[in-house]
Write a protein that holds these residues in place. Structure first.
Motif, PDB file in Angstrom:
ATOM      1  N   VAL A 328       0.842  -1.201   0.000  1.00 19.36           N
ATOM      2  CA  VAL A 328       0.000   0.000   0.000  1.00 19.36           C
ATOM      3  C   VAL A 328       0.878   1.252   0.000  1.00 19.36           C
ATOM      4  CG1 VAL A 328      -1.784   1.298   1.224  1.00 19.36           C
ATOM      5  CG2 VAL A 328      -1.833  -1.219   1.224  1.00 19.36           C
ATOM      6  N   ALA A 329       0.571   2.151  -0.907  1.00 19.89           N
ATOM      7  CA  ALA A 329       1.264   3.437  -0.963  1.00 19.89           C
ATOM      8  C   ALA A 329       0.226   4.537  -1.126  1.00 19.89           C
ATOM      9  CB  ALA A 329       2.243   3.462  -2.138  1.00 19.89           C
ATOM     10  N   THR A 330       0.551   5.704  -0.623  1.00 18.88           N
ATOM     11  CA  THR A 330      -0.276   6.885  -0.872  1.00 18.88           C
ATOM     12  C   THR A 330       0.614   7.977  -1.437  1.00 18.88           C
ATOM     13  OG1 THR A 330       0.054   7.811   1.340  1.00 18.88           O
ATOM     14  CG2 THR A 330      -1.836   6.347   1.046  1.00 18.88           C
ATOM     15  N   ILE A 331       0.032   8.807  -2.257  1.00 16.43           N
ATOM     16  CA  ILE A 331       0.787   9.924  -2.822  1.00 16.43           C
ATOM     17  C   ILE A 331       1.218  10.880  -1.718  1.00 16.43           C
ATOM     18  CG2 ILE A 331       0.472  12.005  -4.240  1.00 16.43           C
ATOM     19  CD1 ILE A 331      -1.035  10.158  -6.242  1.00 16.43           C
ATOM     20  N   ARG A 332       0.381  11.039  -0.701  1.00 12.96           N
ATOM     21  CA  ARG A 332       0.757  11.946   0.397  1.00 12.96           C
ATOM     22  C   ARG A 332       1.966  11.405   1.171  1.00 12.96           C
ATOM     23  NH1 ARG A 332      -3.660  11.302   5.347  1.00 12.96           N
ATOM     24  NH2 ARG A 332      -3.142   9.137   5.842  1.00 12.96           N
ATOM     25  N   ALA A 333       2.034  10.086   1.384  1.00 12.77           N
ATOM     26  CA  ALA A 333       3.184   9.525   2.092  1.00 12.77           C
ATOM     27  C   ALA A 333       4.449   9.616   1.252  1.00 12.77           C
ATOM     28  CB  ALA A 333       2.914   8.072   2.475  1.00 12.77           C
ATOM     29  N   LEU A 334       4.311   9.464  -0.061  1.00 16.07           N
ATOM     30  CA  LEU A 334       5.473   9.610  -0.936  1.00 16.07           C
ATOM     31  C   LEU A 334       5.993  11.045  -0.908  1.00 16.07           C
ATOM     32  CD1 LEU A 334       4.258   7.415  -3.921  1.00 16.07           C
ATOM     33  CD2 LEU A 334       6.035   6.838  -2.257  1.00 16.07           C
ATOM     34  N   LYS A 335       5.079  12.014  -0.873  1.00 12.67           N
ATOM     35  CA  LYS A 335       5.505  13.415  -0.756  1.00 12.67           C
ATOM     36  C   LYS A 335       6.118  13.687   0.621  1.00 12.67           C
ATOM     37  CE  LYS A 335       1.482  15.119  -2.130  1.00 12.67           C
ATOM     38  NZ  LYS A 335       0.423  16.052  -2.591  1.00 12.67           N
ATOM     39  N   TYR A 336       5.575  13.045   1.645  1.00 15.57           N
ATOM     40  CA  TYR A 336       6.129  13.167   3.003  1.00 15.57           C
ATOM     41  C   TYR A 336       7.566  12.636   3.026  1.00 15.57           C
ATOM     42  CZ  TYR A 336       6.342  12.510   8.124  1.00 15.57           C
ATOM     43  OH  TYR A 336       6.694  12.542   9.466  1.00 15.57           O
ATOM     44  N   ASN A 337       7.787  11.514   2.345  1.00 14.25           N
ATOM     45  CA  ASN A 337       9.136  10.966   2.249  1.00 14.25           C
ATOM     46  C   ASN A 337      10.041  11.833   1.379  1.00 14.25           C
ATOM     47  OD1 ASN A 337       9.814   8.148   3.534  1.00 14.25           O
ATOM     48  ND2 ASN A 337       7.643   8.076   2.992  1.00 14.25           N
ATOM     49  N   GLY A 338       9.429  12.712   0.587  1.00 16.00           N
ATOM     50  CA  GLY A 338      10.194  13.648  -0.221  1.00 16.00           C
ATOM     51  C   GLY A 338      10.452  14.972   0.469  1.00 16.00           C
ATOM     52  N   GLY A 339      10.032  15.069   1.749  1.00 20.70           N
ATOM     53  CA  GLY A 339      10.363  16.244   2.540  1.00 20.70           C
ATOM     54  C   GLY A 339       9.237  17.227   2.791  1.00 20.70           C
ATOM     55  N   VAL A 340       8.011  16.917   2.361  1.00 15.19           N
ATOM     56  CA  VAL A 340       6.890  17.828   2.574  1.00 15.19           C
ATOM     57  C   VAL A 340       6.367  17.680   4.001  1.00 15.19           C
ATOM     58  CG1 VAL A 340       4.538  18.420   1.855  1.00 15.19           C
ATOM     59  CG2 VAL A 340       6.244  17.789   0.146  1.00 15.19           C
ATOM     60  N   LYS A 341       6.064  18.787   4.649  1.00  9.70           N
ATOM     61  CA  LYS A 341       5.515  18.755   6.000  1.00  9.70           C
ATOM     62  C   LYS A 341       4.090  18.203   5.973  1.00  9.70           C
ATOM     63  CE  LYS A 341       8.273  22.612   7.743  1.00  9.70           C
ATOM     64  NZ  LYS A 341       8.239  23.970   8.345  1.00  9.70           N
ATOM     65  N   LYS A 342       3.695  17.596   7.090  1.00 10.33           N
ATOM     66  CA  LYS A 342       2.381  16.955   7.164  1.00 10.33           C
ATOM     67  C   LYS A 342       1.248  17.923   6.799  1.00 10.33           C
ATOM     68  CE  LYS A 342      -0.591  14.456  10.422  1.00 10.33           C
ATOM     69  NZ  LYS A 342      -0.752  14.005  11.831  1.00 10.33           N
ATOM     70  N   ALA A 343       1.368  19.170   7.219  1.00 12.39           N
ATOM     71  CA  ALA A 343       0.301  20.149   6.971  1.00 12.39           C
ATOM     72  C   ALA A 343       0.158  20.508   5.499  1.00 12.39           C
ATOM     73  CB  ALA A 343       0.563  21.409   7.788  1.00 12.39           C
TER      74      ALA A 343
END
Length: 559
Positions: A328-343
């Motif tokens: 399972v993957a989500t685009i939001r988690a991939l962006k989080y792993n790319g350095g984007v803050k949760k907010a």
């Protein structure tokens, strides 16, 4: 949109006896706990032993955001979707812990229109399994302290008692405590501590035991303490395994409930994957395999934690072999792993997605090392943009891995039909997958070799550093002859490394092993890395502050 609990409260549940009958379970093996949940008697598995096993599907995930990425939701939704495309399927899941329920992450009954119900019961007391485990754990602790008080015939060194008390709640204040204070009538003073119930060795034992006799044998094998002259003290030396087994007799029986779409779900056992082995019980999985053609199970957190332990511990011990892994993957988690803050995860950010998608690639590679085919399930959110979706689809195609978008949260089983068909097609195209499956290390290898294999092959570390306490512990375990067991690494869930701030797909870092302990009853060796704690704490604004119940007993704010 309705909250999870409002959706669950509108569910049209069938009596659990009807769910059991539709699943092919004879009523003599059904022990109802009210109208909508039941225990399944141990005689059921024996009555089905001549049936062939179904196909085992493991659902795991990439490294998550703090809110999780919908692994349980995907598991429940996939079970519902299988039924919609004409397959006989059962989901076999873990029981929620009250720690996350009242903390930050939430429960473990799924979400949206892919939930197991009755949701409130499952996420709270359910059938009492957690409480039974807590009671058995703390009975052993009480017996140890009573033995010290009553003359200490075995010569137990109070400074070397290994077994801790537990409770099923996040409470950092109990990590380190002093007991036996207040003078001679109140016991022998010593340092102690609590861990959360889901990290208890009793939980692991319940989940790995094959039957009641095996449960009792494993409990007797728990290494509880050392004596003043450095002799090991096992539970069998304290003669309390019988009483502990009595407390766990009913808890060993799997629990049957249903989804929002009235498909069967077996929920049993709930160890965390970051501080324990992260899989539901062997008894539940084996039973589901006899009852269904497809069994959807899950293992906690990312593939570096739950899935690795599922493969290297649970499958090895229980003789199981998966036919497919759903990642399972989500685009939001991939962006989080790319350095984007949760907010900021709801905003389109292709640069961060491109940076973070290496995490997905690392997990695909991890699972392929076990010889099992992988399907990527992209858990779709309403904030995912078309450009982001197309980028992830192209990445999966470039990796040569089948993928499907899942919308089970919003649409239930209907939103998972594409995923269900992709999984079935992948299994059909790889009929020899169970024969190809193999753990990634030899459990008879020395402890350091096993640790370094997992750190290198799964975490992608460059080297392993051992604290003096860890080196001393390894030698003691070797002296006891208990070193030829699988390892269970306690590690942060937020990174492939032992540093939660090291996101994406880091390589070449150093993993620090701070301690090693043997869970002789469970049958594995626990390896503690980084700053991982076995008793979590509550966040600044715990979910408990939003939960209420009205004068009619209706719960609100649970999720």
């Amino acid at each position: 949109m309705l909250s999870d609990i409002k959706i669950a409260q509108q569910a049209q549940m069938k009596p659990i006896t009807e769910i059991a009958r539709e699943a092919g379970i004879d009523e003599r093996f059904v022990e109802p706990y009210g109208k909508y949940k039941c225990k399944l008697d141990s005689g059921l598995y024996a009555s089905l032993k001549d049936r062939p096993d179904g196909k085992l599907i493991l659902v795991t995930a990439i490294n998550p955001t703090p809110a999780g990425e919908g692994k349980t939701t995907t598991s429940v939704g996939l079970g519902q979707a299988m039924a919609r495309i004409g397959k006989k399927a059962i989901a076999a899941l873990r029981e929620p812990s009250l720690g996350p329920v009242f903390g930050v992450k939430g429960g473990a009954a799924g979400g949206g229109y892919a939930q197991a119900v009755p949701m409130e019961d499952i996420n709270l007391h359910f059938t009492g399994d957690m409480h039974a485990i807590t009671a058995a754990n703390n009975l052993l602790s009480a017996v140890i302290d009573n033995h010290l008080q009553q003359g200490n015939e075995l010569g137990i060194d109070p400074r070397r008692i290994l077994f801790k008390r537990c409770m099923d709640m996040n409470d950092r204040a109990l990590r380190f405590v002093n007991v036996g204070l207040g003078g001679k009538p109140n016991g022998v003073p010593r340092e102690d501590g609590f861990q959360i119930t889901v990290a208890s060795e009793i939980m692991a034992i319940l989940c790995l035991a094959s039957d009641l006799a095996d449960l009792k044998r494993r409990l007797a094998s728990i290494l509880a303490a050392y004596t003043y002259d450095n002799r090991p003290i096992f539970v069998r030396d304290l003669h309390v395994e019988g009483a502990m087994t009595a407390l766990l007799k009913d808890a060993l029986k799997p629990n049957l409930v249903q989804t929002l779409e009235n498909t069967p779900v077996i929920i049993h056992g709930g160890p965390f994957a970051n501080i324990a082995h992260g899989c539901n019980s062997v008894t539940a999985t084996r039973l589901a395999l006899k009852l269904a053609d497809y069994v959807v199970t899950e293992a906690g957190f990312g593939s570096d934690l739950g899935a690795e332990k599922f493969m290297d511990i649970k499958c090895r011990m229980a003789g199981l072999a998966p036919s497919c892994v759903v990642l399972v993957a989500t685009i939001r988690a991939l962006k989080y792993n790319g350095g984007v803050k949760k907010a900021d995860l709801a905003q389109e950010n292709l640069d961060a997605l491109k940076a973070g998608i290496a995490n997905l690639g690392a997990h695909i590679g991890n699972m392929r090392k076990f010889g099992v085919p992988v399907v990527v399930a992209i858990n779709r959110f309403g904030t995912d943009t078309q450009a982001e979706v197309e980028f992830v689809s192209q990445y999966c195609a470039d990796q040569g891995v089948p993928h499907a978008y899942s919308e089970v949260f919003a649409r239930g089983g209907e939103g998972g039909e594409e995923l269900a068909r992709t999984v079935c097609e992948t299994i059909a195209a790889n009929p020899d997958a169970p024969e190809r499956f193999a753990p990634i290390y030899d459990d008879q290898a020395p402890i350091p070799e096993k640790i370094e294999t997992v750190c290198r092959e799964i975490y992608h570390a460059g080297q392993v550093s051992y604290a003096p306490a860890a080196l001393k512990a390894v030698k003691e375990i070797e002296t006891l002859g208990l070193d030829r067991m699988p390892i269970c690494v306690a590690k942060t869930q937020y990174s492939l490394s032992d540093d939660p701030s090291l996101l994406g797909a880091p390589e070449g870092f150093t993993i620090t092993v701070k301690d090693v302990k043997v869970s002789a009853g469970a049958g594995f060796i626990v390896v503690y890395t980084g700053s991982i704690m076995t008793m979590p704490g509550l966040p600044k604004s715990p979910a408990a502050l939003q939960i209420d119940v009205d004068e009619n007993g209706v719960i609100d704010g649970l999720f």
